[in-house]
Scaffold this motif. Structure first.
Motif, PDB file in Angstrom:
ATOM      1  N   LEU A 491       0.804  -1.285   0.127  1.00 55.54           N
ATOM      2  CA  LEU A 491       0.017   0.050  -0.037  1.00 55.54           C
ATOM      3  C   LEU A 491       0.920   1.349  -0.086  1.00 55.54           C
ATOM      4  O   LEU A 491       1.898   1.204   0.716  1.00 55.54           O
ATOM      5  CB  LEU A 491      -0.855   0.043   1.088  1.00 55.54           C
ATOM      6  N   ILE A 492       0.584   2.432  -0.507  1.00 52.07           N
ATOM      7  CA  ILE A 492       1.191   3.761  -0.669  1.00 52.07           C
ATOM      8  C   ILE A 492       0.699   4.490   0.319  1.00 52.07           C
ATOM      9  O   ILE A 492      -0.813   4.746   0.637  1.00 52.07           O
ATOM     10  CB  ILE A 492       0.877   4.097  -2.133  1.00 52.07           C
ATOM     11  N   TYR A 493       1.607   5.099   1.143  1.00 54.51           N
ATOM     12  CA  TYR A 493       0.999   6.109   2.215  1.00 54.51           C
ATOM     13  C   TYR A 493       1.672   7.549   1.568  1.00 54.51           C
ATOM     14  O   TYR A 493       3.045   7.577   1.500  1.00 54.51           O
ATOM     15  CB  TYR A 493       1.591   5.869   3.361  1.00 54.51           C
ATOM     16  N   ASP A 494       1.056   8.412   1.624  1.00 58.02           N
ATOM     17  CA  ASP A 494       1.698   9.891   1.240  1.00 58.02           C
ATOM     18  C   ASP A 494       0.967  11.126   2.117  1.00 58.02           C
ATOM     19  O   ASP A 494      -0.296  10.921   2.404  1.00 58.02           O
ATOM     20  CB  ASP A 494       1.430   9.990  -0.294  1.00 58.02           C
ATOM     21  N   SER A 495       1.608  12.268   2.127  1.00 59.78           N
ATOM     22  CA  SER A 495       0.886  13.467   2.660  1.00 59.78           C
ATOM     23  C   SER A 495       1.988  14.657   2.306  1.00 59.78           C
ATOM     24  O   SER A 495       3.055  14.563   1.911  1.00 59.78           O
ATOM     25  CB  SER A 495       0.632  13.195   4.217  1.00 59.78           C
ATOM     26  N   GLU A 496       1.534  15.560   2.592  1.00 58.54           N
ATOM     27  CA  GLU A 496       2.218  16.820   2.455  1.00 58.54           C
ATOM     28  C   GLU A 496       3.521  16.757   3.493  1.00 58.54           C
ATOM     29  O   GLU A 496       4.373  17.407   2.912  1.00 58.54           O
ATOM     30  CB  GLU A 496       1.293  18.205   2.641  1.00 58.54           C
ATOM     31  N   GLU A 497       3.433  16.184   4.602  1.00 59.55           N
ATOM     32  CA  GLU A 497       4.482  16.293   5.451  1.00 59.55           C
ATOM     33  C   GLU A 497       5.446  15.259   5.158  1.00 59.55           C
ATOM     34  O   GLU A 497       6.893  15.602   5.155  1.00 59.55           O
ATOM     35  CB  GLU A 497       3.923  15.834   7.123  1.00 59.55           C
ATOM     36  N   LEU A 498       5.138  14.456   4.424  1.00 57.59           N
ATOM     37  CA  LEU A 498       6.119  13.144   3.746  1.00 57.59           C
ATOM     38  C   LEU A 498       6.830  14.218   2.773  1.00 57.59           C
ATOM     39  O   LEU A 498       7.958  13.737   2.499  1.00 57.59           O
ATOM     40  CB  LEU A 498       5.269  12.229   3.165  1.00 57.59           C
ATOM     41  N   LEU A 499       6.190  14.770   2.072  1.00 56.28           N
ATOM     42  CA  LEU A 499       6.795  15.621   0.912  1.00 56.28           C
ATOM     43  C   LEU A 499       7.780  16.503   1.430  1.00 56.28           C
ATOM     44  O   LEU A 499       9.014  16.518   0.718  1.00 56.28           O
ATOM     45  CB  LEU A 499       5.606  16.297   0.012  1.00 56.28           C
ATOM     46  N   ARG A 500       7.600  17.120   2.242  1.00 57.54           N
ATOM     47  CA  ARG A 500       8.590  18.045   3.099  1.00 57.54           C
ATOM     48  C   ARG A 500       9.780  17.101   3.398  1.00 57.54           C
ATOM     49  O   ARG A 500      10.789  17.621   3.112  1.00 57.54           O
ATOM     50  CB  ARG A 500       8.031  18.596   4.251  1.00 57.54           C
ATOM     51  N   LEU A 501       9.685  15.966   4.081  1.00 57.56           N
ATOM     52  CA  LEU A 501      10.735  15.162   4.357  1.00 57.56           C
ATOM     53  C   LEU A 501      11.507  14.835   3.184  1.00 57.56           C
ATOM     54  O   LEU A 501      12.821  14.906   3.248  1.00 57.56           O
ATOM     55  CB  LEU A 501      10.380  14.020   5.346  1.00 57.56           C
ATOM     56  N   TYR A 522       2.441   5.881  11.422  1.00 58.82           N
ATOM     57  CA  TYR A 522       3.015   7.005  11.996  1.00 58.82           C
ATOM     58  C   TYR A 522       4.726   7.067  11.402  1.00 58.82           C
ATOM     59  O   TYR A 522       5.221   5.819  11.251  1.00 58.82           O
ATOM     60  CB  TYR A 522       3.136   6.783  13.495  1.00 58.82           C
ATOM     61  N   VAL A 523       5.041   8.153  11.021  1.00 62.41           N
ATOM     62  CA  VAL A 523       6.271   8.650  10.580  1.00 62.41           C
ATOM     63  C   VAL A 523       6.950   9.371  11.465  1.00 62.41           C
ATOM     64  O   VAL A 523       6.541  10.449  11.885  1.00 62.41           O
ATOM     65  CB  VAL A 523       6.160   9.112   9.186  1.00 62.41           C
ATOM     66  N   LEU A 524       8.339   9.105  11.846  1.00 64.75           N
ATOM     67  CA  LEU A 524       9.113   9.747  12.551  1.00 64.75           C
ATOM     68  C   LEU A 524       9.962  10.976  11.777  1.00 64.75           C
ATOM     69  O   LEU A 524      10.679  10.684  11.023  1.00 64.75           O
ATOM     70  CB  LEU A 524      10.414   9.109  13.570  1.00 64.75           C
ATOM     71  N   ASP A 525       9.784  12.234  12.643  1.00 67.35           N
ATOM     72  CA  ASP A 525      10.374  13.367  12.004  1.00 67.35           C
ATOM     73  C   ASP A 525      11.611  13.449  12.939  1.00 67.35           C
ATOM     74  O   ASP A 525      11.558  13.883  14.025  1.00 67.35           O
ATOM     75  CB  ASP A 525       9.686  14.463  12.096  1.00 67.35           C
ATOM     76  N   GLU A 526      12.916  13.096  12.362  1.00 69.80           N
ATOM     77  CA  GLU A 526      14.267  13.048  13.232  1.00 69.80           C
ATOM     78  C   GLU A 526      14.334  14.315  13.769  1.00 69.80           C
ATOM     79  O   GLU A 526      14.904  14.356  15.001  1.00 69.80           O
ATOM     80  CB  GLU A 526      15.114  12.150  12.596  1.00 69.80           C
ATOM     81  N   ASP A 527      14.238  15.254  12.923  1.00 68.04           N
ATOM     82  CA  ASP A 527      14.801  16.567  13.284  1.00 68.04           C
ATOM     83  C   ASP A 527      13.897  16.942  14.692  1.00 68.04           C
ATOM     84  O   ASP A 527      14.469  17.587  15.476  1.00 68.04           O
ATOM     85  CB  ASP A 527      14.477  17.553  12.374  1.00 68.04           C
ATOM     86  N   LYS A 528      12.532  16.927  14.638  1.00 72.83           N
ATOM     87  CA  LYS A 528      11.678  17.145  15.837  1.00 72.83           C
ATOM     88  C   LYS A 528      11.489  16.215  16.784  1.00 72.83           C
ATOM     89  O   LYS A 528      11.158  16.659  18.013  1.00 72.83           O
ATOM     90  CB  LYS A 528      10.179  17.478  15.327  1.00 72.83           C
ATOM     91  N   GLY A 529      12.039  15.006  16.644  1.00 70.72           N
ATOM     92  CA  GLY A 529      11.941  13.875  17.503  1.00 70.72           C
ATOM     93  C   GLY A 529      10.407  13.655  18.005  1.00 70.72           C
ATOM     94  O   GLY A 529      10.112  12.886  19.000  1.00 70.72           O
ATOM     95  N   GLU A 530       9.690  13.807  16.720  1.00 70.99           N
ATOM     96  CA  GLU A 530       8.111  13.407  16.978  1.00 70.99           C
ATOM     97  C   GLU A 530       7.513  12.738  15.787  1.00 70.99           C
ATOM     98  O   GLU A 530       8.220  12.942  14.505  1.00 70.99           O
ATOM     99  CB  GLU A 530       7.297  14.448  17.072  1.00 70.99           C
ATOM    100  N   TYR A 531       6.530  11.705  16.129  1.00 74.87           N
ATOM    101  CA  TYR A 531       5.948  10.968  14.849  1.00 74.87           C
ATOM    102  C   TYR A 531       4.818  11.839  14.146  1.00 74.87           C
ATOM    103  O   TYR A 531       4.103  12.666  15.172  1.00 74.87           O
ATOM    104  CB  TYR A 531       5.400   9.933  15.470  1.00 74.87           C
TER     105      TYR A 531
END
Length: 647
Positions: A491-501, A522-531
């Motif tokens: 399955l494909i998962y996509d969002s604007e936040e993913l595009l930013r990463l 849930y996807v981890l944003d390593e820079d923010k330390g948040e999912y």
């Protein structure tokens, strides 16, 4: 965790805050900092609002505030080194907290810390450091003890990976029965490295670490492992045996003091919710409270016994059930069981020994107790419940599997299956809430709901934000981030936040997967330390669908497609295509050969170009379309030949 301590704040969705000024066993006193008005509120009411996300507990310490966010990086998402440091710090914290000190002063803390440091063979931390660790743990749990200095400067290891093999070889000598000293092991290490360096160019020699650095690595060896090699398994186990006592013999004072968990395969075939095809026999994972015999939570699915099914059962056990029961209006009673338990007992299976489960229990502040091998009676409550389940709930449902083969000779369980997986879950839930929880046990000594109600007033029930709980108990994976998004389970998962990463250059990302609902990850944003949450692009086939159901559906579709394929007709068609291709090749070569002959003839004797070729006469075809043969009949005819070709 619910840090109901004086000086922390409760903040609602409108960002209005109230300070906790008094903490009681069943109530909190909240003060509005603006109008200076105070009110007394029950802990149960606050617990519910925290679980639903209406309230959050915050402190104005930046570290604790970051760790309390619902989607902050959970303990399982940290590196093994980070978790090892946190576990070491937790040992000191638990030692100090269990001492029940009247105050955290140097005089009271230092002796306890020194004793533990001697036991594990390391230099003791300062008493101020211990105080800081205790505060971090009480505010944020095990994640509060993770070393946050990894964000400061260069954290690259100072010893090269090349030297590690020499260190490990030298440390292995400490396991010999002769019990060599660390100094002797260091001599082995230096000797090996000096001999290796003698073979190398001066620019490629390996730097020899100091004795102090080597000794520090030596102290990381497990004392149990050394005893195992020095004295044998029996003596090592005797000296380092588990301190856990059977739940049947130890004192359990209140509800949530101890719970038991186990799996069983249901004696029933179920069918798919949409396709109505037989899926097989699902498994039930249940958690039972030892004191009240209440069922705290369960999970029904086709997952093999694993961390996933355990996590789902734990999530339901800890959660407030009112939100769940809103989806089942046919259920009449309440299900009051909720809150984090103190300890959980389980078998010594691989599913209960996963690192994911250990990390989750550490973050929940739950003690995990593995039952001794060969002693199933230590979890008698859950075994007794499974017996009740088969005898009273599954006894007359179509699709039932009989234990005795002679009883099932005339009954085909799979063919008679009519109950879907979701229907089984709904029926089981109603049986738990409206029958089991309000019925006396076999000895008529207690009713689960009544025992729960009697104890609840004496127990500080600890709740966790629903989003945090969901994140904590999801499966960890690493996936590639492409222009299309993230691929998981086809399955494909996509969002604007993913595009930013992706635009920031992230190629690999850590994700959390709810195997019971592929509609999101849930996807981890390593820079923010948040999912952050990302939905599946195709919600029609993903939302609310488990990994196992998704796999079964794909397998069923493939089987249906294969069944409709006529292999013989396809083979015949391919044969005809190949024959026509061969014929076309032959005809094309014939035409090419004739044209080449014409080209060899050259220009006519009269000097007019093209005079050698006599255009064909126009002919009428009988059909609407000319055939390849008729076209070949109309090829140009050579009128005269050059002298050099005349014979």
């Amino acid at each position: 965790m619910n840090d109901y301590s004086v000086g922390t704040y409760l903040i609602d969705k409108d960002n209005k805050r109230k300070e906790i000024t008094e903490v009681g066993s069943t109530h909190l006193v909240l003060k509005d900092p603006f109008i200076q008005d105070s009110q007394t509120v029950s802990r149960a009411a606050i617990d519910e609002k925290i679980f639903l996300g209406d309230f959050s507990v915050v402190t104005f310490d930046e570290r604790s505030q970051q760790l309390k966010k619902p989607l902050t990086k959970d303990f399982a998402s940290f590196s093994d080194d980070d978790k090892r440091i946190a576990a070491r710090r937790l040992g000191y914290v638990e030692k100090v907290r269990s001492a029940d000190l009247k105050g955290l002063t140097e005089k009271r803390i230092a002796p306890i810390v020194d004793e533990l440091a001697r036991e594990i063979g390391e230099h003791p931390p300062s008493w101020r450091t211990i105080v800081r660790w205790v505060k971090w743990y009480e505010a944020s749990g095990i994640t509060g003890l993770v070393d946050q200095s990894s964000r400061k400067g260069n954290r690259t290891r100072r010893t090269s990976t090349e030297i590690d093999s020499y260190i490990k070889n030298a440390l292995s000598t400490l396991l010999k029965k002769e019990k060599p000293t660390i100094a002797k092991a260091y001599e082995y290490f230096k000797t090996d490295l000096i001999q290796e360096n003698a073979k190398r160019a001066s620019s490629n020699k390996i730097e020899i670490i100091s004795y102090q650095s080597f000794a520090k690595r030596a102290k990381t060896l497990s004392e149990y492992e050394k005893l195992l090699h020095h004295k044998g398994k029996q003596q090592a186990s005797k000296q380092y045996r588990l301190t856990r006592v059977s739940a049947l013999s130890k004192s359990v004072d209140y509800i949530l003091d101890c719970v038991e968990i186990d799996h069983t395969t249901v004696d029933l075939f179920v069918v798919d919710d949409k396709l109505r095809i037989p899926l097989g026999r699902p498994r039930i994972t249940c958690i039972i409270d030892w004191k009240s015999k209440s069922i705290l939570g369960f999970y029904i699915g086709f997952e093999d016994p694993s961390y996933i099914s355990i996590a789902k059962a734990i999530k339901m056990a800890v959660s407030d059930k009112r939100k769940l029961l809103q989806d089942y209006p046919e259920i009449k009673n309440d299900w009051p069981c909720k809150g984090v338990f103190k300890s959980i007992s389980y078998d010594r299976g691989r599913d209960f020994e996963s690192n994911f489960l250990k990390d989750a229990l550490l973050e929940l502040q739950v003690s995990g107790n593995a039952n001794p091998a060969g002693k199933p009676w230590n979890k008698g409550s859950i075994e007794s419940f499974f017996n009740t389940l088969n005898k009273k709930f599954l006894i007359d449902i179509p699709g039932k599997v009989f234990a005795n083969m002679s009883e099932s000779s005339d009954y085909h369980s799979e063919k008679n299956a009519v109950i879907t997986l979701s229907e089984l879950r709904a029926h089981f839930l109603k049986w738990i809430v409206d029958i089991y929880q309000v019925s006396p046990n076999s000895t008529a000594t207690r009713i689960p709901n009544e025992t729960w109600a009697e104890d609840e007033q004496f127990v500080g029930i600890r709740m966790i934000d629903e989003r945090k709980l969901d994140l904590m108990l999801c499966e960890n994976k690493v996936r590639t981030l492409s222009q299309k998004g993230i691929m998981n389970e086809g399955l494909i998962y996509d969002s604007e936040e993913l595009l930013r990463l992706s635009m920031l250059g992230f190629k690999k990302v850590r994700i959390k997967v709810n195997r019971d609902d592929l509609g999101y990850i849930y996807v981890l944003d390593e820079d923010k330390g948040e999912y952050f949450r990302v939905n599946a692009v195709n919600q029609t086939i993903a939302s609310g669908v488990s990994v196992k159901q998704h796999e079964m559906a794909k397998q069923y579709v493939r089987q249906q497609i294969r069944a409709k394929v006529d292999d013989e007709s396809i083979a015949q068609a391919w044969s005809e295509i190949h024959e026509r291709i061969e014929a076309s090749i032959f005809e094309t070569k014939s035409v090419t050969r004739r044209f080449k002959q014409a080209q060899l003839a050259g220009a006519g004797r009269d000097g007019k170009s093209g005079s050698l070729l006599q255009p064909p006469k126009a002919t009428k075809t009988k059909g609407k379309n000319q055939t390849v043969g008729s076209l070949l009949d109309e090829t140009p005819v050579i009128k005269t030949l050059p002298k050099d070709l005349e014979s």
